[in-house]
Scaffold this active site. Structure first.
Site, PDB file in Angstrom:
ATOM      1  N   ARG A  35       2.292  -3.788  64.500  1.00 24.86           N
ATOM      2  CA  ARG A  35       2.080  -4.984  65.047  1.00 24.86           C
ATOM      3  C   ARG A  35       0.808  -5.894  64.356  1.00 24.86           C
ATOM      4  O   ARG A  35       0.844  -6.982  64.428  1.00 24.86           O
ATOM      5  CB  ARG A  35       1.380  -4.694  66.411  1.00 24.86           C
ATOM      6  CG  ARG A  35       2.755  -4.385  67.417  1.00 24.86           C
ATOM      7  CD  ARG A  35       2.327  -4.220  68.753  1.00 24.86           C
ATOM      8  NE  ARG A  35       3.553  -4.472  69.700  1.00 24.86           N
ATOM      9  CZ  ARG A  35       3.343  -3.817  70.942  1.00 24.86           C
ATOM     10  NH1 ARG A  35       2.340  -3.380  71.461  1.00 24.86           N
ATOM     11  NH2 ARG A  35       4.570  -3.951  71.633  1.00 24.86           N
ATOM     12  N   LYS A 197      20.816   1.938  82.997  1.00 27.46           N
ATOM     13  CA  LYS A 197      21.083   1.386  84.324  1.00 27.46           C
ATOM     14  C   LYS A 197      21.953   0.003  84.161  1.00 27.46           C
ATOM     15  O   LYS A 197      21.069  -0.880  83.636  1.00 27.46           O
ATOM     16  CB  LYS A 197      20.118   1.435  85.267  1.00 27.46           C
ATOM     17  CG  LYS A 197      19.640   2.794  85.796  1.00 27.46           C
ATOM     18  CD  LYS A 197      18.454   2.737  86.676  1.00 27.46           C
ATOM     19  CE  LYS A 197      18.142   4.047  87.253  1.00 27.46           C
ATOM     20  NZ  LYS A 197      17.255   3.994  88.088  1.00 27.46           N
ATOM     21  N   GLY A 353      13.041  -2.658  73.753  1.00 24.93           N
ATOM     22  CA  GLY A 353      12.319  -1.356  73.907  1.00 24.93           C
ATOM     23  C   GLY A 353      13.249  -0.217  72.911  1.00 24.93           C
ATOM     24  O   GLY A 353      13.123  -0.182  71.801  1.00 24.93           O
ATOM     25  N   GLY A 376       9.634  -6.662  76.403  1.00 26.48           N
ATOM     26  CA  GLY A 376       9.796  -7.527  77.671  1.00 26.48           C
ATOM     27  C   GLY A 376      10.317  -9.271  77.157  1.00 26.48           C
ATOM     28  O   GLY A 376      11.097  -9.947  77.726  1.00 26.48           O
TER      29      GLY A 376
HETATM   30  P1  AMP Z   1      17.012   1.310  78.762  1.00 31.27           P
HETATM   31  O1  AMP Z   1      15.513   1.193  78.667  1.00 31.27           O
HETATM   32  O2  AMP Z   1      17.705   0.549  79.855  1.00 31.27           O
HETATM   33  O3  AMP Z   1      17.682   0.602  77.497  1.00 31.27           O
HETATM   34  O4  AMP Z   1      17.506   2.858  78.611  1.00 31.27           O
HETATM   35  C1  AMP Z   1      17.113   3.598  77.746  1.00 31.27           C
HETATM   36  C2  AMP Z   1      17.304   4.992  78.060  1.00 31.27           C
HETATM   37  O5  AMP Z   1      18.614   5.179  78.633  1.00 31.27           O
HETATM   38  C3  AMP Z   1      17.027   5.977  76.969  1.00 31.27           C
HETATM   39  O6  AMP Z   1      15.811   6.788  77.418  1.00 31.27           O
HETATM   40  C4  AMP Z   1      18.371   6.753  77.035  1.00 31.27           C
HETATM   41  O7  AMP Z   1      17.841   8.372  77.159  1.00 31.27           O
HETATM   42  C5  AMP Z   1      18.915   6.562  78.443  1.00 31.27           C
HETATM   43  N1  AMP Z   1      20.407   6.695  78.343  1.00 31.27           N
HETATM   44  C6  AMP Z   1      21.339   6.379  77.574  1.00 31.27           C
HETATM   45  N2  AMP Z   1      22.692   6.739  77.886  1.00 31.27           N
HETATM   46  C7  AMP Z   1      22.422   7.538  78.793  1.00 31.27           C
HETATM   47  C8  AMP Z   1      23.296   8.619  79.605  1.00 31.27           C
HETATM   48  N3  AMP Z   1      24.400   8.644  79.416  1.00 31.27           N
HETATM   49  N4  AMP Z   1      22.583   9.307  80.663  1.00 31.27           N
HETATM   50  C9  AMP Z   1      21.335   9.127  80.882  1.00 31.27           C
HETATM   51  N5  AMP Z   1      20.568   8.469  80.352  1.00 31.27           N
HETATM   52  C10 AMP Z   1      20.931   7.687  79.331  1.00 31.27           C
END
Ligand code: AMP
Length: 394
Positions: A35, A197, A353, A376
């Site tokens: 940064r 999610k 992220g 963010g």
């Molecule tokens: P996000 O912050 O929503 O981009 O999510 C990132 C996180 O999603 C990472 O820590 C990954 O380990 C998790 N992730 C990706 N694929 C899967 C999966 N099939 N099952 C559980 N966690 C997952």
């Protein structure tokens, strides 16, 4: 968009909002200078033109004055990275701060104490913003990471500079990169969305459906679709409450002419661990006791073909549990394919992220067209929101 080139910094004192919210170890040493490096171009530009810089930043989330989060800890590192001496001011606003700032000679830098030692920073207090504005004659915002916050130093302060304000070069690059995908993308445009999610990505998906030709859905989001389409998810991460939404989304995409691509096969483990036994399954037939944690080999090959056909590529979110090396292949394969497409002339933007962490971890950092520095802020831009820090400069 008013940029650095449109202001004359000679003999001016620029109040520069930077994002020096860097990680510190137990000994208060900076463990990642990304940064600070990112702000160097803007600071160099101002100094080279004969101006001086009053640097404003936050560090962490202090409750009042917390010596552990003093910016004094980072002064030496900032000086080292910028290649210029940096003075530190132990206050942020007030007579003493203004007096220190007014003594700055052209070509010199003063770093003020942590903005968030004052609650007025995050509340966007007008009086505090005006006090900050007295530290200089021009205002430059180069803190993309906080551009989605209407804080005193990122947004409200801009009111007190009328025409004498502009984007820093990092902020400019971020805005141009987002624009290149969201407004001026060369077709076919592809978004690759991964992550855990569906529920946390709804607004992004909705916004992207109006912008892209193809959408790859990867990561843990996939299994909500599997269930919605009548498949078996086994022990995979799944949000049953969002199954109706998943179907609605597939229909919306069809209406808008957007092709959604889900994995056809997955790599599953019999436990949520790196050392779990592994098995490839059809995405619709994941047995009980197995948890899908990565895209399978057929999916990787299909995605590869598609990625190479696209001219604009946005990547947000890993394709699997990339933190486990045995389940990182799908994420690495996506990175490889995007790198190849980029080499062949596509524009690729990685933002938000965990995908940035993955790109750095697997060595794709210099193989993408642009990697966003703001988590963010990037996500809110992809959601189609106007960021207050950016609106304040216009
Ligand atoms: P996000 O912050 O929503 O981009 O999510 C990132 C996180 O999603 C990472 O820590 C990954 O380990 C998790 N992730 C990706 N694929 C899967 C999966 N099939 N099952 C559980 N966690 C997952």
């Amino acid at each position: 968009m008013r940029t650095l080139n449109q202001l004359n910094f000679n003999n001016q004192r620029a109040v520069v909002r930077v994002d020096f919210n860097v990680p510190l170890n137990d000994k208060f040493e900076v463990t990642d200078t990304t940064r600070i490096q990112a702000a160097k171009a803007t600071i160099d530009h101002i100094l080279d033109q004969g101006g001086s810089c009053v640097l404003l930043s936050h560090l962490g989330r202090p409750k009042g004055k917390d010596p552990k989060l003093s910016l004094s800890h980072i002064v030496d590192t900032v000086a080292e990275v910028l290649g210029s001496p940096v003075k530190f001011c132990s206050t942020t606003v007030g007579e003493a701060a203004e007096s220190e700032a007014s003594k700055l000679a052209p070509g010199t830098i003063l770093l003020m104490e942590n903005l968030r030692f004052h609650d007025e920073e995050t509340s966007g207090d007008v009086v505090f913003s005006e006090q900050l504005s007295r530290l200089g004659t021009l205002y430059v915002n180069d803190a993309f990471g906080t551009a989605h916050r209407a804080h005193a130093s990122t947004t409200i302060i801009a009111r007190f500079f009328e025409e004498n304000k502009c984007f820093g070069s990092l902020l400019e690059k971020e805005v141009l990169a987002i624009d290149k995908v969201m407004e001026k993308g060369e077709k076919p445009i592809l978004a690759i969305l991964g992550g855990a999610k569906v529920s946390s990505k709804i607004t992004i998906i909705e916004s992207l459906l109006d912008k892209v030709d193809h959408l790859i859905i990867g990561g843990g989001m996939v299994y909500t679709f599997t269930k919605a389409l009548g498949g078996n998810v086994g022990n995979s991460i799944c949000e049953p409450d969002y199954c109706d939404y998943a179907i609605e989304l597939l229909e919306k995409a069809k209406d808008k002419g957007v092709q959604i691509h889900l994995p056809v096969d997955v790599l599953a483990g019999d436990d949520f661990s790196n050392d779990a036994n592994q098995q490839v399954y059809d995405v619709m037939e994941i047995p009980e006791g197995w948890e899908a944690m990565d895209a399978g080999p057929k999916s990787q090959a299909i995605f590869h073909e598609l990625i190479l056909k696209c001219k604009t590529i946005l990547w947000n979110g890993p394709m699997g549990v990339f933190e486990f090396s045995n389940f990182a292949k799908g994420t690495i394969a996506a990175g490889d394919s995007i790198a190849e497409a980029t080499k062949a002339g596509a524009f690729s933007l990685v933002g938000g992220g965990d995908s940035v962490a993955a790109v750095k971890q697997f060595g794709f950092e210099h193989k993408m067209s642009y990697i966003s520095t703001g988590g963010g802020a990037m996500l809110e831009s992809l959601e189609g929101k106007t960021l207050p820090g950016i609106a304040a400069l216009k």
